[in-house]
Design a protein around this motif. Structure first.
Motif, mmCIF file in Angstrom:
data_model
loop_
_atom_site.group_PDB
_atom_site.id
_atom_site.type_symbol
_atom_site.label_atom_id
_atom_site.label_comp_id
_atom_site.label_asym_id
_atom_site.label_seq_id
_atom_site.Cartn_x
_atom_site.Cartn_y
_atom_site.Cartn_z
ATOM 1 N N ARG A 10 0.866 -1.181 0.000
ATOM 2 C CA ARG A 10 0.000 0.000 0.000
ATOM 3 C C ARG A 10 0.900 1.228 0.000
ATOM 4 O O ARG A 10 1.962 1.225 0.628
ATOM 5 C CB ARG A 10 -0.918 0.007 1.218
ATOM 6 C CG ARG A 10 -1.934 1.134 1.262
ATOM 7 C CD ARG A 10 -3.074 0.993 0.268
ATOM 8 N NE ARG A 10 -4.048 -0.020 0.629
ATOM 9 C CZ ARG A 10 -5.152 0.202 1.355
ATOM 10 N NH1 ARG A 10 -5.421 1.389 1.795
ATOM 11 N NH2 ARG A 10 -5.989 -0.784 1.612
ATOM 12 N N PHE A 12 1.145 5.167 1.028
ATOM 13 C CA PHE A 12 0.536 6.179 1.892
ATOM 14 C C PHE A 12 1.124 7.547 1.579
ATOM 15 O O PHE A 12 2.323 7.664 1.321
ATOM 16 C CB PHE A 12 0.782 5.840 3.364
ATOM 17 C CG PHE A 12 0.118 4.559 3.786
ATOM 18 C CD1 PHE A 12 -1.231 4.530 4.105
ATOM 19 C CD2 PHE A 12 0.841 3.372 3.844
ATOM 20 C CE1 PHE A 12 -1.861 3.347 4.477
ATOM 21 C CE2 PHE A 12 0.220 2.185 4.218
ATOM 22 C CZ PHE A 12 -1.126 2.176 4.529
ATOM 23 N N ALA A 14 2.339 10.052 3.153
ATOM 24 C CA ALA A 14 2.893 10.523 4.425
ATOM 25 C C ALA A 14 4.384 10.197 4.441
ATOM 26 O O ALA A 14 4.827 9.274 3.749
ATOM 27 C CB ALA A 14 2.183 9.840 5.585
ATOM 28 N N ARG A 104 6.922 12.942 1.013
ATOM 29 C CA ARG A 104 5.631 12.744 1.665
ATOM 30 C C ARG A 104 4.890 11.519 1.136
ATOM 31 O O ARG A 104 3.667 11.461 1.138
ATOM 32 C CB ARG A 104 4.741 13.983 1.475
ATOM 33 C CG ARG A 104 5.211 15.197 2.249
ATOM 34 C CD ARG A 104 4.107 16.230 2.370
ATOM 35 N NE ARG A 104 2.806 15.623 2.613
ATOM 36 C CZ ARG A 104 2.380 15.197 3.805
ATOM 37 N NH1 ARG A 104 3.155 15.304 4.861
ATOM 38 N NH2 ARG A 104 1.182 14.673 3.932
ATOM 39 N N VAL A 108 4.492 0.772 1.610
ATOM 40 C CA VAL A 108 4.578 -0.223 2.682
ATOM 41 C C VAL A 108 4.347 -1.610 2.073
ATOM 42 O O VAL A 108 3.316 -1.844 1.447
ATOM 43 C CB VAL A 108 3.532 0.060 3.782
ATOM 44 C CG1 VAL A 108 3.543 -1.051 4.831
ATOM 45 C CG2 VAL A 108 3.810 1.412 4.447
ATOM 46 N N TYR A 138 -7.425 -6.168 -6.382
ATOM 47 C CA TYR A 138 -7.614 -5.141 -5.362
ATOM 48 C C TYR A 138 -6.482 -4.120 -5.442
ATOM 49 O O TYR A 138 -6.689 -2.919 -5.406
ATOM 50 C CB TYR A 138 -7.640 -5.812 -3.991
ATOM 51 C CG TYR A 138 -7.665 -4.865 -2.833
ATOM 52 C CD1 TYR A 138 -8.866 -4.361 -2.352
ATOM 53 C CD2 TYR A 138 -6.485 -4.468 -2.223
ATOM 54 C CE1 TYR A 138 -8.888 -3.478 -1.296
ATOM 55 C CE2 TYR A 138 -6.491 -3.590 -1.166
ATOM 56 C CZ TYR A 138 -7.691 -3.100 -0.701
ATOM 57 O OH TYR A 138 -7.701 -2.231 0.346
ATOM 58 N N HIS A 146 -4.497 5.671 -6.093
ATOM 59 C CA HIS A 146 -3.389 6.470 -5.571
ATOM 60 C C HIS A 146 -2.509 7.028 -6.691
ATOM 61 O O HIS A 146 -1.453 7.574 -6.432
ATOM 62 C CB HIS A 146 -2.534 5.617 -4.625
ATOM 63 C CG HIS A 146 -3.170 5.424 -3.292
ATOM 64 N ND1 HIS A 146 -3.199 6.412 -2.351
ATOM 65 C CD2 HIS A 146 -3.833 4.373 -2.759
ATOM 66 C CE1 HIS A 146 -3.845 5.972 -1.278
ATOM 67 N NE2 HIS A 146 -4.229 4.740 -1.508
ATOM 68 N N PHE B 98 -5.158 -1.082 6.698
ATOM 69 C CA PHE B 98 -4.494 -0.036 5.909
ATOM 70 C C PHE B 98 -5.465 1.085 5.542
ATOM 71 O O PHE B 98 -5.059 2.241 5.450
ATOM 72 C CB PHE B 98 -3.865 -0.642 4.653
ATOM 73 C CG PHE B 98 -2.507 -1.263 4.900
ATOM 74 C CD1 PHE B 98 -1.886 -1.165 6.142
ATOM 75 C CD2 PHE B 98 -1.841 -1.923 3.880
ATOM 76 C CE1 PHE B 98 -0.643 -1.727 6.366
ATOM 77 C CE2 PHE B 98 -0.586 -2.481 4.094
ATOM 78 C CZ PHE B 98 0.018 -2.385 5.333
ATOM 79 N N ASP B 102 -4.650 4.843 6.597
ATOM 80 C CA ASP B 102 -4.705 5.923 5.619
ATOM 81 C C ASP B 102 -5.519 7.092 6.185
ATOM 82 O O ASP B 102 -5.107 8.248 6.132
ATOM 83 C CB ASP B 102 -5.337 5.380 4.327
ATOM 84 C CG ASP B 102 -5.018 6.249 3.131
ATOM 85 O OD1 ASP B 102 -3.862 6.710 3.031
ATOM 86 O OD2 ASP B 102 -5.916 6.483 2.314
ATOM 87 N N LEU B 105 -3.654 8.831 9.038
ATOM 88 C CA LEU B 105 -2.597 9.722 8.547
ATOM 89 C C LEU B 105 -3.194 11.027 8.023
ATOM 90 O O LEU B 105 -2.638 12.105 8.227
ATOM 91 C CB LEU B 105 -1.778 9.018 7.463
ATOM 92 C CG LEU B 105 -0.857 7.892 7.964
ATOM 93 C CD1 LEU B 105 -0.376 7.021 6.808
ATOM 94 C CD2 LEU B 105 0.340 8.462 8.730
#
Lengths: 147, 118
Positions: A10, A12, A14, A104, A108, A138, A146, B98, B102, B105
């Motif tokens: 995944r 993210f 961040a 940023r 993962v 998925y 994303h 997750f 998400d 965050l």
């Protein structure tokens, strides 16, 4: 790589250090450790983030209050790159790799090895492969989300 | 997953944590076998193999004939399906975890509902 390895990825939006902290700090874990409909109260989370240290939680079902205790031992703690533990009851190893994709953005990757081997029967193996196919679909969907 | 299912999985995983027992499961996937037929290829004594079979039987992975003289061992395929279902459960667990991470965050970045009181 063998059929008894499960992988999840995944991305993210961040910084890597923050995403890593989320995985080892109870104050963060309590917000997301339980799946949908399951809460992990802060006071049930123990994190001793060093090799041999304990990682335990109790997940509580919001609907009926049933509890799911988990316990594991850390086998690698390398902030902010990698985290690995062995689950006490299943013997399964969970390794999480945090890859910086920008200041940023963090990828993962979860690799679960020593997945118990009931998949030796061809019928069960087919079920396992179907699960992986679904997971890939998925991932494709979410990779799109994303960008 | 209920507590009973969880305990059953624990028993199955524990039963399958031993290489001899895994080999017995593989052998039984090819068809039923008696204790003697199982003991031979594994070079085990009859009490030795019986001990492994008891663990497998308790976990629900195998059953043993009650009537037949040699009580053949039988692999319970639906028990393996439960284990295969666990794989799917595990996938769902991390996906949902997750999703929440998400959201967590995002909340750290800016408070929910755009509220900005300190």
């Amino acid at each position: 790589m063998n059929e008894n390895t499960l992988r999840f990825t995944r991305i993210f939006e961040a910084p890597r250090q923050l995403v890593f902290s989320c995985m080892v700090e109870p104050e963060h874990l309590t917000h997301f450790w339980g799946p949908a409909g399951v809460t992990t109260p802060l006071d049930t989370i123990t994190v001793d983030a060093r090799v041999g240290g304990a990682f335990t939680t109790v997940m509580v079902n919001d609907r009926d209050g049933s509890t799911y205790p988990t316990s594991a031992r850390y086998v690698e703690v390398t902030p902010p790159e990698r985290l690995s533990w062995i689950e006490d009851h299943s013997g399964m190893t969970v390794t999480i790799t945090f890859t910086e994709l920008g200041t940023r953005r963090t990828q993962v990757d979860i690799e679960q090895t020593n997945v118990p081997e009931p998949m030796l029967d061809p019928a069960a193996q087919a079920g396992f492969l179907t699960s992986l196919d679904r997971f890939e679909a998925y991932l494709a969907q979410h990779a799109g989300a994303h960008r | 997953m209920t507590v009973a299912e969880d305990q059953r999985l624990d028993a199955m995983f524990s039963a399958l944590s031993d290489p001899t027992r895994r080999a017995i499961v593989v052998r039984l996937a090819a068809g039923d076998a008696t204790v003697n037929e199982l003991a031979e290829p594994f070079n085990l004594s009859l009490p030795g193999i019986s001990k492994h079979l008891k663990v497998l039987e308790r976990s629900g992975l195998i059953s043993r004939g009650r009537k037949a003289q040699f009580r053949p061992c039988h692999l319970e395929l639906q028990a393996l399906d439960v284990a295969a279902g666990w794989i799917e459960e595990n996938r769902r667990l991390w996906s949902e975890r997750f999703d929440k991470l998400d959201q967590h965050l995002r909340n750290l970045h800016e408070p929910p509902n755009g509220d900005r009181h300190e």
